[in-house]
Motif scaffolding. Structure first.
Motif, PDB file in Angstrom:
ATOM      1  N   GLY A  59       0.819  -1.200   0.000  1.00 27.86           N
ATOM      2  CA  GLY A  59       0.000   0.000   0.000  1.00 27.86           C
ATOM      3  C   GLY A  59       0.853   1.250   0.000  1.00 27.86           C
ATOM      4  N   GLY A  60       0.189   2.396  -0.138  1.00 30.50           N
ATOM      5  CA  GLY A  60       0.916   3.648  -0.126  1.00 30.50           C
ATOM      6  C   GLY A  60       0.090   4.785  -0.661  1.00 30.50           C
ATOM      7  N   LEU A  61       0.756   5.892  -0.906  1.00 29.64           N
ATOM      8  CA  LEU A  61       0.119   7.097  -1.451  1.00 29.64           C
ATOM      9  C   LEU A  61       0.470   7.203  -2.919  1.00 29.64           C
ATOM     10  CD1 LEU A  61      -1.332   9.830  -1.176  1.00 29.64           C
ATOM     11  CD2 LEU A  61       0.850  10.814  -0.451  1.00 29.64           C
ATOM     12  N   VAL A  62      -0.556   7.246  -3.751  1.00 31.63           N
ATOM     13  CA  VAL A  62      -0.351   7.360  -5.187  1.00 31.63           C
ATOM     14  C   VAL A  62      -1.302   8.418  -5.751  1.00 31.63           C
ATOM     15  CG1 VAL A  62       0.405   4.963  -5.449  1.00 31.63           C
ATOM     16  CG2 VAL A  62      -2.025   5.536  -5.698  1.00 31.63           C
ATOM     17  N   GLN A  63      -1.086   8.746  -7.007  1.00 32.07           N
ATOM     18  CA  GLN A  63      -1.959   9.712  -7.669  1.00 32.07           C
ATOM     19  C   GLN A  63      -3.020   8.990  -8.494  1.00 32.07           C
ATOM     20  OE1 GLN A  63       0.642  12.318  -9.894  1.00 32.07           O
ATOM     21  NE2 GLN A  63       0.959  13.638  -8.122  1.00 32.07           N
ATOM     22  N   SER A  64      -4.077   9.699  -8.767  1.00 36.51           N
ATOM     23  CA  SER A  64      -5.143   9.142  -9.597  1.00 36.51           C
ATOM     24  C   SER A  64      -4.571   8.680 -10.938  1.00 36.51           C
ATOM     25  CB  SER A  64      -6.221  10.199  -9.819  1.00 36.51           C
ATOM     26  OG  SER A  64      -7.244   9.701 -10.626  1.00 36.51           O
ATOM     27  N   GLY A  65      -4.965   7.476 -11.337  1.00 37.15           N
ATOM     28  CA  GLY A  65      -4.474   6.898 -12.578  1.00 37.15           C
ATOM     29  C   GLY A  65      -3.288   5.959 -12.411  1.00 37.15           C
ATOM     30  N   ASP A  66      -2.667   5.995 -11.241  1.00 32.92           N
ATOM     31  CA  ASP A  66      -1.519   5.134 -10.979  1.00 32.92           C
ATOM     32  C   ASP A  66      -1.951   3.694 -10.705  1.00 32.92           C
ATOM     33  OD1 ASP A  66       0.632   7.516  -9.196  1.00 32.92           O
ATOM     34  OD2 ASP A  66       0.196   7.224 -11.332  1.00 32.92           O
ATOM     35  N   SER A  67      -0.950   2.833 -10.592  1.00 31.03           N
ATOM     36  CA  SER A  67      -1.179   1.427 -10.273  1.00 31.03           C
ATOM     37  C   SER A  67      -0.433   1.041  -9.010  1.00 31.03           C
ATOM     38  CB  SER A  67      -0.711   0.531 -11.426  1.00 31.03           C
ATOM     39  OG  SER A  67      -1.434   0.788 -12.610  1.00 31.03           O
ATOM     40  N   LEU A  68      -0.949   0.030  -8.332  1.00 34.71           N
ATOM     41  CA  LEU A  68      -0.293  -0.566  -7.177  1.00 34.71           C
ATOM     42  C   LEU A  68      -0.536  -2.068  -7.222  1.00 34.71           C
ATOM     43  CD1 LEU A  68      -1.153   1.624  -4.033  1.00 34.71           C
ATOM     44  CD2 LEU A  68       1.116   1.249  -5.008  1.00 34.71           C
ATOM     45  N   ARG A  69       0.396  -2.809  -6.664  1.00 36.05           N
ATOM     46  CA  ARG A  69       0.168  -4.231  -6.473  1.00 36.05           C
ATOM     47  C   ARG A  69       0.320  -4.550  -4.991  1.00 36.05           C
ATOM     48  NH1 ARG A  69       3.273  -9.652  -8.694  1.00 36.05           N
ATOM     49  NH2 ARG A  69       4.844  -8.962  -7.174  1.00 36.05           N
ATOM     50  N   LEU A  70      -0.748  -5.026  -4.420  1.00 40.78           N
ATOM     51  CA  LEU A  70      -0.733  -5.461  -3.032  1.00 40.78           C
ATOM     52  C   LEU A  70      -0.353  -6.935  -2.958  1.00 40.78           C
ATOM     53  CD1 LEU A  70      -4.007  -3.809  -1.666  1.00 40.78           C
ATOM     54  CD2 LEU A  70      -1.719  -2.817  -1.895  1.00 40.78           C
ATOM     55  N   SER A  71       0.354  -7.282  -1.898  1.00 43.50           N
ATOM     56  CA  SER A  71       0.725  -8.668  -1.651  1.00 43.50           C
ATOM     57  C   SER A  71       0.247  -9.074  -0.266  1.00 43.50           C
ATOM     58  CB  SER A  71       2.244  -8.850  -1.724  1.00 43.50           C
ATOM     59  OG  SER A  71       2.752  -8.492  -2.987  1.00 43.50           O
ATOM     60  N   CYS A  72      -0.042 -10.339  -0.118  1.00 45.25           N
ATOM     61  CA  CYS A  72      -0.422 -10.888   1.184  1.00 45.25           C
ATOM     62  C   CYS A  72       0.273 -12.233   1.324  1.00 45.25           C
ATOM     63  CB  CYS A  72      -1.924 -11.038   1.274  1.00 45.25           C
ATOM     64  SG  CYS A  72      -2.516 -11.917   2.749  1.00 45.25           S
ATOM     65  N   VAL A  73       1.180 -12.305   2.268  1.00 51.41           N
ATOM     66  CA  VAL A  73       1.918 -13.535   2.516  1.00 51.41           C
ATOM     67  C   VAL A  73       1.277 -14.275   3.685  1.00 51.41           C
ATOM     68  CG1 VAL A  73       4.135 -14.548   3.110  1.00 51.41           C
ATOM     69  CG2 VAL A  73       4.045 -12.523   1.643  1.00 51.41           C
ATOM     70  N   VAL A  74       1.041 -15.554   3.488  1.00 48.95           N
ATOM     71  CA  VAL A  74       0.401 -16.388   4.508  1.00 48.95           C
ATOM     72  C   VAL A  74       1.425 -17.362   5.079  1.00 48.95           C
ATOM     73  CG1 VAL A  74      -1.447 -18.036   4.983  1.00 48.95           C
ATOM     74  CG2 VAL A  74      -1.793 -16.194   3.310  1.00 48.95           C
ATOM     75  N   SER A  75       1.467 -17.450   6.389  1.00 46.69           N
ATOM     76  CA  SER A  75       2.371 -18.386   7.040  1.00 46.69           C
ATOM     77  C   SER A  75       1.625 -19.175   8.099  1.00 46.69           C
ATOM     78  CB  SER A  75       3.551 -17.648   7.671  1.00 46.69           C
ATOM     79  OG  SER A  75       3.098 -16.747   8.661  1.00 46.69           O
ATOM     80  N   GLY A  76       2.156 -20.347   8.427  1.00 42.28           N
ATOM     81  CA  GLY A  76       1.603 -21.139   9.517  1.00 42.28           C
ATOM     82  C   GLY A  76       0.436 -22.015   9.158  1.00 42.28           C
ATOM     83  N   GLY A  77       0.063 -22.045   7.873  1.00 43.09           N
ATOM     84  CA  GLY A  77      -1.068 -22.870   7.481  1.00 43.09           C
ATOM     85  C   GLY A  77      -0.841 -23.506   6.128  1.00 43.09           C
ATOM     86  N   THR A  78      -1.895 -24.070   5.574  1.00 37.38           N
ATOM     87  CA  THR A  78      -1.816 -24.734   4.276  1.00 37.38           C
ATOM     88  C   THR A  78      -2.387 -23.809   3.217  1.00 37.38           C
ATOM     89  OG1 THR A  78      -2.196 -26.814   5.476  1.00 37.38           O
ATOM     90  CG2 THR A  78      -2.284 -26.881   3.067  1.00 37.38           C
ATOM     91  N   PHE A  79      -1.566 -22.884   2.781  1.00 38.47           N
ATOM     92  CA  PHE A  79      -2.020 -21.830   1.871  1.00 38.47           C
ATOM     93  C   PHE A  79      -2.691 -22.395   0.632  1.00 38.47           C
ATOM     94  CE2 PHE A  79      -2.147 -17.759  -0.106  1.00 38.47           C
ATOM     95  CZ  PHE A  79      -1.829 -17.963  -1.439  1.00 38.47           C
ATOM     96  N   SER A  80      -2.119 -23.443   0.082  1.00 37.07           N
ATOM     97  CA  SER A  80      -2.606 -23.953  -1.200  1.00 37.07           C
ATOM     98  C   SER A  80      -4.042 -24.460  -1.114  1.00 37.07           C
ATOM     99  CB  SER A  80      -1.695 -25.050  -1.727  1.00 37.07           C
ATOM    100  OG  SER A  80      -1.620 -26.115  -0.798  1.00 37.07           O
ATOM    101  N   SER A  81      -4.535 -24.724   0.087  1.00 37.54           N
ATOM    102  CA  SER A  81      -5.902 -25.215   0.232  1.00 37.54           C
ATOM    103  C   SER A  81      -6.903 -24.102   0.520  1.00 37.54           C
ATOM    104  CB  SER A  81      -5.983 -26.244   1.365  1.00 37.54           C
ATOM    105  OG  SER A  81      -5.802 -25.634   2.630  1.00 37.54           O
ATOM    106  N   TYR A  82      -6.425 -22.907   0.758  1.00 41.50           N
ATOM    107  CA  TYR A  82      -7.306 -21.817   1.168  1.00 41.50           C
ATOM    108  C   TYR A  82      -7.916 -21.095  -0.020  1.00 41.50           C
ATOM    109  CZ  TYR A  82      -4.811 -22.062   5.671  1.00 41.50           C
ATOM    110  OH  TYR A  82      -4.254 -22.462   6.846  1.00 41.50           O
ATOM    111  N   MET A  83      -9.173 -20.725   0.101  1.00 41.59           N
ATOM    112  CA  MET A  83      -9.709 -19.696  -0.763  1.00 41.59           C
ATOM    113  C   MET A  83      -9.266 -18.364  -0.163  1.00 41.59           C
ATOM    114  SD  MET A  83     -13.582 -18.941  -2.042  1.00 41.59           S
ATOM    115  CE  MET A  83     -14.255 -18.559  -0.443  1.00 41.59           C
ATOM    116  N   MET A  84      -8.784 -17.472  -0.998  1.00 47.21           N
ATOM    117  CA  MET A  84      -8.264 -16.189  -0.546  1.00 47.21           C
ATOM    118  C   MET A  84      -9.122 -15.063  -1.115  1.00 47.21           C
ATOM    119  SD  MET A  84      -5.694 -17.042   1.318  1.00 47.21           S
ATOM    120  CE  MET A  84      -5.083 -15.372   1.600  1.00 47.21           C
ATOM    121  N   MET A  99      -3.872  -3.443  -8.900  1.00 47.50           N
ATOM    122  CA  MET A  99      -4.845  -2.363  -8.976  1.00 47.50           C
ATOM    123  C   MET A  99      -4.360  -1.331  -9.991  1.00 47.50           C
ATOM    124  SD  MET A  99      -5.785  -1.887  -4.947  1.00 47.50           S
ATOM    125  CE  MET A  99      -4.194  -1.159  -4.529  1.00 47.50           C
ATOM    126  N   ASN A 100      -5.133  -1.160 -11.044  1.00 48.82           N
ATOM    127  CA  ASN A 100      -4.789  -0.208 -12.096  1.00 48.82           C
ATOM    128  C   ASN A 100      -5.806   0.918 -12.147  1.00 48.82           C
ATOM    129  OD1 ASN A 100      -2.642  -1.932 -12.875  1.00 48.82           O
ATOM    130  ND2 ASN A 100      -3.973  -3.052 -14.284  1.00 48.82           N
TER     131      ASN A 100
END
Length: 125
Positions: free
Chosen positions: A9-34, A83-84
């Motif tokens: 996340g962060g501060l951007v201007q209108s029209g810009d893009s960002l990519r958010l990431s979410c790292v999962v630990s301690g579980g079975t990520f591959s089985s989760y709906m996210m 996010m575009n």
């Protein structure tokens, strides 16, 4: 203990893009709906998009269709939100969430059992 940590996340201007990431630990990520949600002050948390363990995805929020894309990398235990064409109305705290198929958290918004702490996205017009 399953933990979800958002970043990007962060501060951007209108029209810009960002990519958010979410790292999962301690579980079975591959089985989760996210999923990705967002929340603005005074409003309920709203779902944006969800993705199954196999990569099938759906965008729930009409205002982001065609602009936001959810994806995942099971080898990295990570889900992304690209996010575009960001607009001021996209300003919010963004959260990722996980639905564990073998566990139900009674204290969580169903069907999601685990949540990150959120990352702030601010879009200036």
């Amino acid at each position: 203990q399953v933990q979800l940590v958002e970043s990007g996340g962060g501060l951007v201007q209108s029209g810009d893009s960002l990519r958010l990431s979410c790292v999962v630990s301690g579980g079975t990520f591959s089985s989760y709906m996210m999923a990705w949600f967002r929340q603005v002050p005074g409003k309920e948390r709203a779902i944006l998009a969800a993705i199954g363990w196999g990569g099938d995805s759906i965008v729930h929020e009409d205002s982001v269709k065609g602009r936001f894309t959810i994806s995942r990398d099971n080898s990295k235990n990570t889900v992304y939100l690209q996010m575009n064409s960001l607009q001021a109305e996209d300003t919010a705290v963004y959260y990722c969430a996980a639905d564990d198929p073998v566990y139900t958290n009674p204290d969580s918004l169903p069907p999601y059992d685990y949540w990150g702490r959120g990352t702030q996205v601010t879009v200036s017009s």
